[in-house]
Design an enzyme around this catalytic site. Structure first.
Site, short mmCIF file in Angstrom:
data_model
loop_
_atom_site.label_atom_id
_atom_site.label_comp_id
_atom_site.label_asym_id
_atom_site.label_seq_id
_atom_site.Cartn_x
_atom_site.Cartn_y
_atom_site.Cartn_z
N LEU A 5 9.13 10.02 7.46
CA LEU A 5 8.87 11.03 5.68
C LEU A 5 9.77 11.85 6.11
O LEU A 5 9.55 12.58 6.10
CB LEU A 5 7.76 10.86 5.25
CG LEU A 5 6.87 10.41 4.44
CD1 LEU A 5 5.65 10.59 3.64
CD2 LEU A 5 7.18 8.46 4.18
N GLY A 7 13.89 11.71 0.62
CA GLY A 7 14.09 11.51 -0.18
C GLY A 7 12.67 10.89 -0.71
O GLY A 7 13.02 10.72 -1.73
N HIS A 8 11.74 10.34 0.37
CA HIS A 8 10.88 10.04 0.30
C HIS A 8 9.45 11.36 -0.88
O HIS A 8 9.49 10.77 -1.81
CB HIS A 8 10.49 9.39 1.51
CG HIS A 8 10.41 8.56 2.60
ND1 HIS A 8 11.36 8.77 3.55
CD2 HIS A 8 10.58 7.82 2.35
CE1 HIS A 8 11.39 7.65 4.32
NE2 HIS A 8 11.19 7.12 3.32
N SER A 28 18.10 8.74 5.90
CA SER A 28 17.04 8.21 6.14
C SER A 28 16.34 8.15 7.18
O SER A 28 16.62 8.98 8.36
CB SER A 28 18.42 6.95 6.05
OG SER A 28 17.78 5.66 7.05
P1 AMP Z 1 11.92 2.87 3.17
O1 AMP Z 1 10.86 4.55 3.97
O2 AMP Z 1 13.17 3.68 4.22
O3 AMP Z 1 10.85 1.87 3.45
O4 AMP Z 1 12.15 3.50 2.00
C1 AMP Z 1 10.97 4.18 0.89
C2 AMP Z 1 11.55 4.10 -0.56
O5 AMP Z 1 12.01 5.71 -0.36
C3 AMP Z 1 12.69 3.36 -0.79
O6 AMP Z 1 12.05 3.61 -2.17
C4 AMP Z 1 13.86 4.08 -0.76
O7 AMP Z 1 14.93 3.82 -1.35
C5 AMP Z 1 13.25 5.59 -0.74
N1 AMP Z 1 14.47 6.45 0.09
C6 AMP Z 1 14.98 6.53 1.29
N2 AMP Z 1 15.62 7.73 1.40
C7 AMP Z 1 16.35 7.69 0.62
C8 AMP Z 1 17.19 8.95 0.47
N3 AMP Z 1 18.02 9.24 0.81
N4 AMP Z 1 17.10 9.27 -1.28
C9 AMP Z 1 16.23 8.58 -2.26
N5 AMP Z 1 15.34 7.98 -1.70
C10 AMP Z 1 15.01 6.97 -0.53
#
Ligand code: AMP
Length: 269
Positions: A31, A34-35, A185
């Site tokens: 995490l 963003g998360h 990310s």
């Molecule tokens: P992930 O863990 O990469 O599958 O992401 C989980 C959630 O967090 C998804 O809805 C992503 O779009 C969101 N997310 C990941 N990185 C960001 C970011 N930099 N800004 C906004 N949301 C994000």
């Protein structure tokens, strides 16, 4: 904050929350801010915020980074507790797919999925929809927040909700970036110092393109002129239909390969 790992325990916990507005934030862990922005958004709207942490094998092709995907559960739990998430659900792959991956799957709307990331990652969106629907069925949230960082995924999930008459409200959250502009990310962890600098060409190209298009230049020309060999795609598409477009409204999408790391980003024009 509760931390549960089995479908049985979370279902039994949810029995006590029948009159509460429940939000789900689905993540693959590692995490970052963003998360956390999704958790913050959910805290504003819902009474009870559940964060799922599950690296979904179904959405990875055999040649992808499933086995090396970063795992930082202890730190993730601390971050969720700080944001006052109410429950973290971190099941094992065996818990979610007790009979392996030969299961009923959801097929994404092909108009939305046969472009951008769907070209090089053919399993991605069917795998995402299958785990998202499973999580929706286990948790039965009233709302769910998804990030615009994965804009194509967000549209495909919204389409599933419409097509399958699911009673869940989706809240999109803007892309959270580092100070230098790189979209946060979990995969940024793979980058060396030099690659981290090189990766900046992705947000910089998006910003330059946005500026030129807003000044009246033709999107197709702008994309041609700013093309970089590390790009898998750099395209202007309609923000609702994802059809290729040269007219407003449009959104720019880039996928770039920095070393072995595949990064995506997008910007609204
Ligand atoms: P992930 O863990 O990469 O599958 O992401 C989980 C959630 O967090 C998804 O809805 C992503 O779009 C969101 N997310 C990941 N990185 C960001 C970011 N930099 N800004 C906004 N949301 C994000």
């Amino acid at each position: 904050m509760l931390h549960l790992k089995t479908v049985k325990t979370i279902k039994s916990e949810l029995l006590n929350l029948k009159d509460k507005k429940i939000a789900l934030i689905a993540t693959m862990g590692a995490l970052h801010q963003g998360h956390l922005a999704l958790i913050k958004k959910a805290k504003q709207i819902a009474d009870f915020v559940i964060v799922s942490i599950f690296i979904n094998p179904l959405q990875f092709s055999p040649n992808e980074d499933l086995n090396k995907y970063p795992k930082t559960l202890e730190n993730d739990l601390e971050l969720c507790a700080k944001e006052k998430a109410n429950l973290v659900f971190s099941p094992s792959a065996e818990e979610i797919y007790p009979q392996g991956q030969n299961i009923t799957k959801i097929i994404a709307d092909s108009k939305l999925s046969n472009c951008l990331c769907g070209i090089s990652r053919p399993q991605l969106f069917n795998g995402v929809l299958t785990i998202v629907l499973k999580l929706f069925n286990i948790i039965k949230p009233d709302i769910a927040c998804f990030g615009e960082k994965d804009y194509q995924q967000l549209l495909i999930i919204k389409k599933m909700i419409f097509d399958l008459n699911l009673d869940i409200e989706i809240y999109p959250v803007e892309i959270i970036r580092d100070l230098d502009g790189l979209a946060l990310s979990s995969r940024n962890k793979y980058l060396t110092k030099e690659q981290r600098l090189e990766a900046l060409k992705i947000p910089k190209t998006l910003l330059t393109a946005k500026d030129l298009i807003q000044k009246g230049q033709n999107p197709e020309e702008v994309i041609k002129n700013l093309w970089d060999p590390c790009f898998e795609y750099f395209e202007a598409r309609n923000p609702e239909t994802l059809k290729k477009t040269n007219d407003f409204p449009l959104r720019l999408f880039i996928c770039g390969h920095i070393g072995n790391t595949r990064l995506i980003d997008n910007v609204e024009i």
